[in-house]
Write a protein that holds these residues in place. Structure first.
Motif, PDB file in Angstrom:
ATOM      1  N   VAL A  22       0.964  -1.071  -0.058  1.00 39.51           N
ATOM      2  CA  VAL A  22       0.049  -0.045   0.052  1.00 39.51           C
ATOM      3  C   VAL A  22       1.044   0.894   0.558  1.00 39.51           C
ATOM      4  CG1 VAL A  22      -1.838   1.175   0.688  1.00 39.51           C
ATOM      5  CG2 VAL A  22      -1.826  -1.117   0.816  1.00 39.51           C
ATOM      6  N   VAL A  23       1.738   1.247   1.120  1.00 38.87           N
ATOM      7  CA  VAL A  23       2.815   2.631   1.484  1.00 38.87           C
ATOM      8  C   VAL A  23       3.573   2.480  -0.146  1.00 38.87           C
ATOM      9  CG1 VAL A  23       5.037   3.424   2.083  1.00 38.87           C
ATOM     10  CG2 VAL A  23       2.986   2.302   3.567  1.00 38.87           C
ATOM     11  N   GLU A  24       3.468   1.220  -1.197  1.00 39.55           N
ATOM     12  CA  GLU A  24       4.410   1.543  -2.468  1.00 39.55           C
ATOM     13  C   GLU A  24       3.710   2.075  -3.285  1.00 39.55           C
ATOM     14  OE1 GLU A  24       6.455  -2.438  -3.364  1.00 39.55           O
ATOM     15  OE2 GLU A  24       8.467  -1.785  -1.525  1.00 39.55           O
ATOM     16  N   GLN A  25       2.525   1.205  -3.180  1.00 36.86           N
ATOM     17  CA  GLN A  25       1.688   1.790  -4.787  1.00 36.86           C
ATOM     18  C   GLN A  25       1.157   4.192  -4.178  1.00 36.86           C
ATOM     19  OE1 GLN A  25       0.310   0.461  -6.903  1.00 36.86           O
ATOM     20  NE2 GLN A  25      -0.157   2.502  -7.640  1.00 36.86           N
ATOM     21  N   ASN A  26       0.651   4.270  -3.030  1.00 39.92           N
ATOM     22  CA  ASN A  26       1.129   5.880  -2.270  1.00 39.92           C
ATOM     23  C   ASN A  26       1.769   6.209  -2.759  1.00 39.92           C
ATOM     24  OD1 ASN A  26      -1.517   5.487  -1.315  1.00 39.92           O
ATOM     25  ND2 ASN A  26      -1.268   4.743   0.352  1.00 39.92           N
ATOM     26  N   MET A  27       3.236   6.425  -3.046  1.00 39.57           N
ATOM     27  CA  MET A  27       4.464   6.969  -3.546  1.00 39.57           C
ATOM     28  C   MET A  27       4.358   7.056  -4.535  1.00 39.57           C
ATOM     29  SD  MET A  27       5.431   6.906  -0.724  1.00 39.57           S
ATOM     30  CE  MET A  27       6.995   8.680  -0.742  1.00 39.57           C
ATOM     31  N   LYS A  28       3.686   5.771  -5.765  1.00 40.20           N
ATOM     32  CA  LYS A  28       4.053   5.609  -7.411  1.00 40.20           C
ATOM     33  C   LYS A  28       2.794   7.045  -7.740  1.00 40.20           C
ATOM     34  CE  LYS A  28       5.293   1.157  -7.776  1.00 40.20           C
ATOM     35  NZ  LYS A  28       5.180  -0.669  -8.564  1.00 40.20           N
ATOM     36  N   ASP A  29       1.525   6.959  -6.778  1.00 42.17           N
ATOM     37  CA  ASP A  29       0.326   7.727  -6.607  1.00 42.17           C
ATOM     38  C   ASP A  29       1.302   8.836  -7.483  1.00 42.17           C
ATOM     39  OD1 ASP A  29      -1.007   5.867  -8.009  1.00 42.17           O
ATOM     40  OD2 ASP A  29      -2.304   5.754  -6.020  1.00 42.17           O
ATOM     41  N   ILE A  30       1.676   9.143  -5.595  1.00 44.85           N
ATOM     42  CA  ILE A  30       2.330  10.505  -5.496  1.00 44.85           C
ATOM     43  C   ILE A  30       3.930  10.772  -6.875  1.00 44.85           C
ATOM     44  CG2 ILE A  30       4.413  12.239  -3.756  1.00 44.85           C
ATOM     45  CD1 ILE A  30       2.510  10.168  -1.463  1.00 44.85           C
ATOM     46  N   GLU A  31       4.156  10.150  -7.078  1.00 39.06           N
ATOM     47  CA  GLU A  31       5.202  10.403  -8.179  1.00 39.06           C
ATOM     48  C   GLU A  31       4.586  11.331  -9.543  1.00 39.06           C
ATOM     49  OE1 GLU A  31       8.939   8.310 -11.116  1.00 39.06           O
ATOM     50  OE2 GLU A  31       8.507   8.162  -8.466  1.00 39.06           O
ATOM     51  N   THR A  32       3.837  10.263  -9.868  1.00 40.61           N
ATOM     52  CA  THR A  32       2.610  10.621 -10.580  1.00 40.61           C
ATOM     53  C   THR A  32       2.040  11.574 -11.173  1.00 40.61           C
ATOM     54  OG1 THR A  32       2.230   8.048 -11.253  1.00 40.61           O
ATOM     55  CG2 THR A  32       0.683   9.445 -12.098  1.00 40.61           C
ATOM     56  N   ASP A  33       1.107  12.239  -9.566  1.00 42.05           N
ATOM     57  CA  ASP A  33       0.021  13.589  -9.481  1.00 42.05           C
ATOM     58  C   ASP A  33       1.831  14.561  -9.512  1.00 42.05           C
ATOM     59  OD1 ASP A  33      -1.230  12.014  -8.225  1.00 42.05           O
ATOM     60  OD2 ASP A  33      -0.787  12.117  -6.210  1.00 42.05           O
ATOM     61  N   THR A  34       3.069  14.241  -8.979  1.00 38.69           N
ATOM     62  CA  THR A  34       3.585  15.172  -8.945  1.00 38.69           C
ATOM     63  C   THR A  34       4.458  15.764 -11.033  1.00 38.69           C
ATOM     64  OG1 THR A  34       5.601  14.316  -8.798  1.00 38.69           O
ATOM     65  CG2 THR A  34       4.190  15.627  -6.609  1.00 38.69           C
ATOM     66  N   GLU A  35       4.518  14.247 -11.472  1.00 42.37           N
ATOM     67  CA  GLU A  35       5.077  14.978 -13.060  1.00 42.37           C
ATOM     68  C   GLU A  35       3.978  15.681 -13.745  1.00 42.37           C
ATOM     69  OE1 GLU A  35       5.619  11.045 -13.714  1.00 42.37           O
ATOM     70  OE2 GLU A  35       7.655  10.606 -12.986  1.00 42.37           O
ATOM     71  N   GLY A  36       2.310  15.081 -13.285  1.00 41.61           N
ATOM     72  CA  GLY A  36       1.674  16.470 -13.473  1.00 41.61           C
ATOM     73  C   GLY A  36       1.037  17.068 -13.460  1.00 41.61           C
ATOM     74  N   GLU A  37      -0.644  17.402 -13.032  1.00 42.82           N
ATOM     75  CA  GLU A  37      -1.021  18.640 -12.240  1.00 42.82           C
ATOM     76  C   GLU A  37      -1.141  18.840 -11.052  1.00 42.82           C
ATOM     77  OE1 GLU A  37      -4.209  19.669 -16.080  1.00 42.82           O
ATOM     78  OE2 GLU A  37      -4.771  17.556 -14.818  1.00 42.82           O
ATOM     79  N   ILE A  38       0.061  18.413 -10.147  1.00 46.52           N
ATOM     80  CA  ILE A  38      -0.649  18.330  -8.817  1.00 46.52           C
ATOM     81  C   ILE A  38       0.697  18.770  -8.015  1.00 46.52           C
ATOM     82  CG2 ILE A  38      -1.255  16.634  -6.199  1.00 46.52           C
ATOM     83  CD1 ILE A  38      -3.624  16.616  -8.936  1.00 46.52           C
TER      84      ILE A  38
END
Length: 94
Positions: A22-38
């Motif tokens: 769960v932690v690893e998936q959240n870290m991937k999501d955060i990375e994806t977010d910051t590469e985009g609009e968040i």
């Protein structure tokens, strides 16, 4: 001209026990977010009703909702729009 971003506060509670996956998936999501609009302004672990509080910027409500929906399988998230307080209007936004 770049549109002014909106501020949001997300209050999240994990649906299951926190695991390495769960932690690893959240870290991937955060990375994806910051590469985009968040743009994240703070991620905090909390005690009480919610497990985390997240302050972030997004260009609009749609981008913020997409960020939340990516986590819907593992978190319950309540999202708030944050309006900055203004010294000239202490009673609230005009």
């Amino acid at each position: 001209m770049r549109a002014i971003a909106m501020m949001f506060i997300a209050l999240a509670k994990f649906k299951k026990s926190l695991s390495k996956e769960v932690v690893e998936q959240n870290m991937k999501d955060i990375e994806t977010d910051t590469e985009g609009e968040i743009k994240y302004h703070g991620i905090y672990w909390t005690l009480g009703r919610y497990d985390t509080v997240v302050m972030f910027e997004a260009p609009d409500e749609k981008a913020a909702m997409n960020m939340v929906l990516r986590r819907a399988d593992r978190m319950e998230i309540e999202m708030l729009v944050a309006v900055p307080a203004d010294e000239s209007h202490p009673s609230g936004p005009v």
